[in-house]
Motif scaffolding. Structure first.
Motif, PDB file in Angstrom:
ATOM      1  N   ARG A   1      44.453  39.761  34.087  1.00  0.00           N
ATOM      2  CA  ARG A   1      45.582  40.263  34.328  1.00  0.00           C
ATOM      3  C   ARG A   1      45.591  40.830  36.179  1.00  0.00           C
ATOM      4  NH1 ARG A   1      45.692  45.913  31.195  1.00  0.00           N
ATOM      5  NH2 ARG A   1      47.918  46.017  32.545  1.00  0.00           N
TER       6      ARG A   1
ATOM      7  N   TRP B   1      38.070  34.938  43.014  1.00  0.00           N
ATOM      8  CA  TRP B   1      38.896  35.717  42.054  1.00  0.00           C
ATOM      9  C   TRP B   1      40.344  35.607  42.406  1.00  0.00           C
ATOM     10  CZ3 TRP B   1      43.399  38.589  43.214  1.00  0.00           C
ATOM     11  CH2 TRP B   1      43.071  39.296  44.662  1.00  0.00           C
TER      12      TRP B   1
ATOM     13  N   HIS C   1      39.355  46.852  26.752  1.00  0.00           N
ATOM     14  CA  HIS C   1      40.036  46.441  27.742  1.00  0.00           C
ATOM     15  C   HIS C   1      40.640  45.079  27.468  1.00  0.00           C
ATOM     16  CE1 HIS C   1      40.827  49.683  30.219  1.00  0.00           C
ATOM     17  NE2 HIS C   1      39.734  50.006  30.196  1.00  0.00           N
TER      18      HIS C   1
ATOM     19  N   ASN D   1      47.396  41.959  38.627  1.00  0.00           N
ATOM     20  CA  ASN D   1      46.825  43.366  39.083  1.00  0.00           C
ATOM     21  C   ASN D   1      46.012  43.801  39.305  1.00  0.00           C
ATOM     22  OD1 ASN D   1      47.416  44.206  36.388  1.00  0.00           O
ATOM     23  ND2 ASN D   1      49.082  45.080  37.057  1.00  0.00           N
ATOM     24  N   ARG D   2      45.475  43.497  37.855  1.00  0.00           N
ATOM     25  CA  ARG D   2      44.116  44.476  37.347  1.00  0.00           C
ATOM     26  C   ARG D   2      43.310  43.664  38.546  1.00  0.00           C
ATOM     27  NH1 ARG D   2      42.107  45.732  31.675  1.00  0.00           N
ATOM     28  NH2 ARG D   2      44.049  47.318  32.359  1.00  0.00           N
TER      29      ARG D   2
ATOM     30  N   ALA E   1      43.193  41.990  41.918  1.00  0.00           N
ATOM     31  CA  ALA E   1      44.135  42.261  42.915  1.00  0.00           C
ATOM     32  C   ALA E   1      43.202  44.368  43.047  1.00  0.00           C
ATOM     33  CB  ALA E   1      45.089  42.457  43.241  1.00  0.00           C
ATOM     34  N   TYR E   2      43.486  44.464  42.309  1.00  0.00           N
ATOM     35  CA  TYR E   2      42.346  46.210  42.475  1.00  0.00           C
ATOM     36  C   TYR E   2      40.827  45.880  42.563  1.00  0.00           C
ATOM     37  CZ  TYR E   2      41.352  50.941  41.275  1.00  0.00           C
ATOM     38  OH  TYR E   2      40.570  52.570  41.309  1.00  0.00           O
ATOM     39  N   PHE E   3      40.357  45.411  41.558  1.00  0.00           N
ATOM     40  CA  PHE E   3      39.253  45.434  41.777  1.00  0.00           C
ATOM     41  C   PHE E   3      38.482  44.875  42.924  1.00  0.00           C
ATOM     42  CE2 PHE E   3      39.093  46.407  36.528  1.00  0.00           C
ATOM     43  CZ  PHE E   3      38.464  47.491  36.971  1.00  0.00           C
TER      44      PHE E   3
ATOM     45  N   SER F   1      40.262  45.022  45.095  1.00  0.00           N
ATOM     46  CA  SER F   1      40.370  45.748  46.994  1.00  0.00           C
ATOM     47  C   SER F   1      38.743  46.882  46.566  1.00  0.00           C
ATOM     48  CB  SER F   1      41.883  46.574  46.549  1.00  0.00           C
ATOM     49  OG  SER F   1      41.315  47.735  45.929  1.00  0.00           O
ATOM     50  N   LYS F   2      38.191  46.790  46.026  1.00  0.00           N
ATOM     51  CA  LYS F   2      37.506  48.190  45.835  1.00  0.00           C
ATOM     52  C   LYS F   2      35.945  47.353  45.347  1.00  0.00           C
ATOM     53  CE  LYS F   2      39.521  51.804  44.754  1.00  0.00           C
ATOM     54  NZ  LYS F   2      39.837  52.990  46.239  1.00  0.00           N
TER      55      LYS F   2
END
Length: 210
Positions: A154, A172, A29, A156-157, A159-161, A163-164
């Motif tokens: 990245r 971040w 990745h 957007n990635r 922000a996703y991680f 959120s989890k």
């Protein structure tokens, strides 16, 4: 539970099944981010270059190819003993020749002399620093006046991680990192959107002002 385990392994991969899986994840990745960080740094053949949080060593390989002059040197630091060992094996010939030096250490306490680094690059690691300000100040210390640092990510990635709950706290956010850079003596700190094939990523630039 899984988020805490993943967060721990991303920050500090260990020699374990989880650490091995994370190393494979990083290799697959991060390759685009690593290669673009190297290219955007504008590395010259005789530069002394530093990668922060080198992981399995993909970025080190890309950077080493550009250091074609005898004076060119590459340094890598990583907090994980496991990643240090993986990268040392990957780069063993260049380490043996003295072209590459790898350190197992904290980015906030690097065994490097003041004002010796021309270019710095890294991806996906600043938000794991215990203190953004201490890390940024240490990087600034070792860089030459006018030296360039490039960080790729990245958004957007991230922000996703986040959120989890995989990423710790609020570090971040690029704004927090960029503020720490400015407070530590960097200038011309800016973030730009970049494109690689169908992937959008961000590059943060910072110049060491001394």
């Amino acid at each position: 539970m899984w988020a805490a385990t993943l967060r721990k392994q991303l920050r500090h991969p260990t020699r374990s099944v989880a650490g091995w899986l994370v190393s494979k994840f990083l290799a697959s990745h991060n390759q685009i981010l690593e290669e673009n960080a190297v290219q955007l740094s504008g590395i010259l053949p005789g530069d002394t270059v530093l990668e922060l949080g080198h992981g399995p060593g993909l970025g080190l390989q890309s950077a080493a190819r550009l250091l074609t002059e005898p004076t060119g040197r590459l340094i890598g630091v990583d907090y994980s003993q496991y990643m240090h060992q993986v990268a040392s094996e990957r780069m063993k010939e260049l380490v043996a020749s003295g072209k590459v030096t790898l350190h197992h250490c904290d980015v906030a306490a690097m065994p490097l002399a003041d004002s010796t680094i021309d270019k710095v690059f890294h991806c996906n690691c600043y938000y794991f620093w215990p203190s953004l300000r201490k890390g940024a100040s240490e990087v600034h210390r070792v860089m030459k006046p006018g030296g360039l640092m490039v960080t790729t990510l990245r958004l957007n990635r991230l922000a996703y991680f986040a959120s989890k709950r995989v990423l710790p706290g609020e570090n971040w956010h690029p704004e927090a990192y960029m503020a720490a850079l400015k407070d530590s003596g960097f200038t011309d700190v800016r973030m730009e959107d970049k494109q690689h094939s169908d992937i959008t990523f961000q590059a943060i630039y910072a110049t060491a002002l001394k």
